[in-house]
Design a protein around this motif. Sequence first.
Motif, PDB file in Angstrom:
ATOM      1  N   GLN A  87     -42.970  43.934  -9.762  1.00  0.00           N
ATOM      2  CA  GLN A  87     -42.149  45.113  -9.472  1.00  0.00           C
ATOM      3  C   GLN A  87     -41.269  44.880  -8.255  1.00  0.00           C
ATOM      4  OE1 GLN A  87     -45.386  47.883  -9.244  1.00  0.00           O
ATOM      5  NE2 GLN A  87     -45.849  47.572 -11.408  1.00  0.00           N
ATOM      6  N   LEU A  88     -41.810  44.241  -7.236  1.00  0.00           N
ATOM      7  CA  LEU A  88     -41.006  43.963  -6.044  1.00  0.00           C
ATOM      8  C   LEU A  88     -39.950  42.895  -6.301  1.00  0.00           C
ATOM      9  CD1 LEU A  88     -43.803  44.075  -3.316  1.00  0.00           C
ATOM     10  CD2 LEU A  88     -41.921  45.702  -3.612  1.00  0.00           C
ATOM     11  N   ARG A  89     -40.211  42.008  -7.242  1.00  0.00           N
ATOM     12  CA  ARG A  89     -39.223  40.979  -7.575  1.00  0.00           C
ATOM     13  C   ARG A  89     -37.977  41.609  -8.190  1.00  0.00           C
ATOM     14  NH1 ARG A  89     -37.771  38.292 -12.015  1.00  0.00           N
ATOM     15  NH2 ARG A  89     -39.459  39.248 -13.246  1.00  0.00           N
ATOM     16  N   THR A  90     -38.162  42.588  -9.074  1.00  0.00           N
ATOM     17  CA  THR A  90     -37.025  43.201  -9.760  1.00  0.00           C
ATOM     18  C   THR A  90     -36.485  44.432  -9.031  1.00  0.00           C
ATOM     19  OG1 THR A  90     -38.560  44.436 -11.173  1.00  0.00           O
ATOM     20  CG2 THR A  90     -37.743  42.336 -12.007  1.00  0.00           C
ATOM     21  N   HIS A  91     -37.335  45.077  -8.244  1.00  0.00           N
ATOM     22  CA  HIS A  91     -36.924  46.273  -7.490  1.00  0.00           C
ATOM     23  C   HIS A  91     -37.472  46.141  -6.063  1.00  0.00           C
ATOM     24  CE1 HIS A  91     -35.707  48.140 -11.281  1.00  0.00           C
ATOM     25  NE2 HIS A  91     -36.859  47.737 -11.769  1.00  0.00           N
ATOM     26  N   PRO A  92     -36.790  45.375  -5.215  1.00  0.00           N
ATOM     27  CA  PRO A  92     -37.337  45.034  -3.893  1.00  0.00           C
ATOM     28  C   PRO A  92     -37.215  46.154  -2.863  1.00  0.00           C
ATOM     29  CG  PRO A  92     -35.198  44.022  -4.172  1.00  0.00           C
ATOM     30  CD  PRO A  92     -35.525  44.673  -5.491  1.00  0.00           C
ATOM     31  N   ARG A  93     -37.753  47.299  -3.216  1.00  0.00           N
ATOM     32  CA  ARG A  93     -37.852  48.423  -2.298  1.00  0.00           C
ATOM     33  C   ARG A  93     -39.234  49.040  -2.477  1.00  0.00           C
ATOM     34  NH1 ARG A  93     -33.258  49.504   0.090  1.00  0.00           N
ATOM     35  NH2 ARG A  93     -34.072  51.472   0.898  1.00  0.00           N
ATOM     36  N   ALA A  94     -39.762  49.638  -1.399  1.00  0.00           N
ATOM     37  CA  ALA A  94     -41.103  50.206  -1.487  1.00  0.00           C
ATOM     38  C   ALA A  94     -41.277  51.294  -0.444  1.00  0.00           C
ATOM     39  CB  ALA A  94     -42.163  49.114  -1.297  1.00  0.00           C
ATOM     40  N   ALA A  95     -42.391  52.001  -0.561  1.00  0.00           N
ATOM     41  CA  ALA A  95     -42.785  53.001   0.432  1.00  0.00           C
ATOM     42  C   ALA A  95     -44.253  52.784   0.742  1.00  0.00           C
ATOM     43  CB  ALA A  95     -42.542  54.414  -0.089  1.00  0.00           C
ATOM     44  N   MET A  96     -44.638  53.034   1.980  1.00  0.00           N
ATOM     45  CA  MET A  96     -46.041  52.952   2.356  1.00  0.00           C
ATOM     46  C   MET A  96     -46.419  54.176   3.176  1.00  0.00           C
ATOM     47  SD  MET A  96     -46.113  49.901   5.280  1.00  0.00           S
ATOM     48  CE  MET A  96     -45.867  48.599   4.090  1.00  0.00           C
ATOM     49  N   THR A  97     -47.676  54.571   3.058  1.00  0.00           N
ATOM     50  CA  THR A  97     -48.183  55.732   3.782  1.00  0.00           C
ATOM     51  C   THR A  97     -49.512  55.395   4.431  1.00  0.00           C
ATOM     52  OG1 THR A  97     -47.123  57.320   2.280  1.00  0.00           O
ATOM     53  CG2 THR A  97     -48.966  58.131   3.597  1.00  0.00           C
ATOM     54  N   PHE A  98     -49.636  55.714   5.706  1.00  0.00           N
ATOM     55  CA  PHE A  98     -50.904  55.633   6.431  1.00  0.00           C
ATOM     56  C   PHE A  98     -51.440  57.049   6.589  1.00  0.00           C
ATOM     57  CE2 PHE A  98     -48.500  51.948   7.661  1.00  0.00           C
ATOM     58  CZ  PHE A  98     -49.437  50.924   7.766  1.00  0.00           C
ATOM     59  N   TRP A  99     -52.728  57.249   6.293  1.00  0.00           N
ATOM     60  CA  TRP A  99     -53.370  58.546   6.516  1.00  0.00           C
ATOM     61  C   TRP A  99     -54.573  58.334   7.419  1.00  0.00           C
ATOM     62  CZ3 TRP A  99     -53.436  63.374   7.266  1.00  0.00           C
ATOM     63  CH2 TRP A  99     -54.601  64.134   7.145  1.00  0.00           C
ATOM     64  N   TRP A 100     -54.495  58.895   8.625  1.00  0.00           N
ATOM     65  CA  TRP A 100     -55.573  58.790   9.600  1.00  0.00           C
ATOM     66  C   TRP A 100     -56.261  60.145   9.707  1.00  0.00           C
ATOM     67  CZ3 TRP A 100     -51.090  56.170  12.331  1.00  0.00           C
ATOM     68  CH2 TRP A 100     -51.058  54.800  12.007  1.00  0.00           C
ATOM     69  N   HIS A 101     -57.325  60.289   8.936  1.00  0.00           N
ATOM     70  CA  HIS A 101     -58.007  61.556   8.751  1.00  0.00           C
ATOM     71  C   HIS A 101     -58.507  62.141  10.064  1.00  0.00           C
ATOM     72  CE1 HIS A 101     -61.728  63.902   8.053  1.00  0.00           C
ATOM     73  NE2 HIS A 101     -61.087  64.375   7.012  1.00  0.00           N
ATOM     74  N   ASP A 102     -59.211  61.338  10.859  1.00  0.00           N
ATOM     75  CA  ASP A 102     -59.821  61.854  12.077  1.00  0.00           C
ATOM     76  C   ASP A 102     -58.781  62.314  13.099  1.00  0.00           C
ATOM     77  OD1 ASP A 102     -62.236  61.281  10.933  1.00  0.00           O
ATOM     78  OD2 ASP A 102     -62.522  59.397  12.011  1.00  0.00           O
ATOM     79  N   LEU A 103     -57.611  61.684  13.089  1.00  0.00           N
ATOM     80  CA  LEU A 103     -56.538  62.059  14.007  1.00  0.00           C
ATOM     81  C   LEU A 103     -55.615  63.127  13.432  1.00  0.00           C
ATOM     82  CD1 LEU A 103     -55.597  58.510  15.315  1.00  0.00           C
ATOM     83  CD2 LEU A 103     -56.568  60.360  16.678  1.00  0.00           C
ATOM     84  N   GLU A 104     -55.823  63.475  12.148  1.00  0.00           N
ATOM     85  CA  GLU A 104     -54.978  64.457  11.457  1.00  0.00           C
ATOM     86  C   GLU A 104     -53.513  64.013  11.487  1.00  0.00           C
ATOM     87  OE1 GLU A 104     -55.895  68.127  13.455  1.00  0.00           O
ATOM     88  OE2 GLU A 104     -57.931  68.214  12.651  1.00  0.00           O
ATOM     89  N   ARG A 105     -53.304  62.718  11.154  1.00  0.00           N
ATOM     90  CA  ARG A 105     -51.967  62.141  11.234  1.00  0.00           C
ATOM     91  C   ARG A 105     -51.625  61.366   9.964  1.00  0.00           C
ATOM     92  NH1 ARG A 105     -52.301  59.622  17.389  1.00  0.00           N
ATOM     93  NH2 ARG A 105     -51.854  61.576  18.492  1.00  0.00           N
ATOM     94  N   GLN A 106     -50.352  61.364   9.654  1.00  0.00           N
ATOM     95  CA  GLN A 106     -49.820  60.565   8.553  1.00  0.00           C
ATOM     96  C   GLN A 106     -48.513  59.916   9.011  1.00  0.00           C
ATOM     97  OE1 GLN A 106     -49.346  61.890   4.143  1.00  0.00           O
ATOM     98  NE2 GLN A 106     -47.401  62.425   5.106  1.00  0.00           N
TER      99      GLN A 106
END
Length: 213
Positions: A87-106
């Motif tokens: 998928q990255l070879r043909t569509h070299p864009r992406a999104a990533m998400t970090f979820w830190w539960h104890d800190l109530e942060r994303q």
Amino acid sequence: MKTSIADLRRNYTRDGLLESQAPQEPYSLFATWFEQAVEIETTEANAMMLATVDDAGQPHLRTLLLKGVDEHGFVFFSNYQSAKGEQLRTHPRAAMTFWWHDLERQVRIEGAVERVSDAESDAYYQSRPLGSRLGAWVSPQSQMIEGREVLERKLAELEEQYADQPPPRPPHWGGYRLQPQLIEFWQGRPSRLHDRLCYRLENGIWQRKRLAP
């Protein structure tokens, strides 16, 4: 189902995120949040969700581990021949998400993706435990296999083959760097009035804006 999903809720009260607390560029804020997550989170602080898209426009999402970050982007490693690799070879864009539960942060990150250099992939590969290095050879990631014994048999063969020498990095395995064009920091707040500060790269300069929750 006995649990009422609609009734599951949590009131976020731990912290806030004001402009006066945030730098003009996002990397130092990410570094601060990440170090706090390493200290406080009970799970892997570097775990993140990576989203890619296939030729049909279908999004795909999975959990990976971040293995590096600097002003050039966010680095992770995988099999180039896996579903995500294709998928990255043909569509070299992406999104990533970090979820830190104890800190109530994303933290959400979006941008273009490129492969890291062979030297960078080699260096990280050689830093991995032996089992992980052999595993990169064993698994034809995302392909159908007849059973787990296929993996166990291949691992036994490789353990014998490389009993007296370190395995080289497989040519189909290496790193990617997501070069962010958007980084959004989300801090949970009471009454669902969360803090959202969004950094967007415009003409090489980071622009910081507050978004409504």
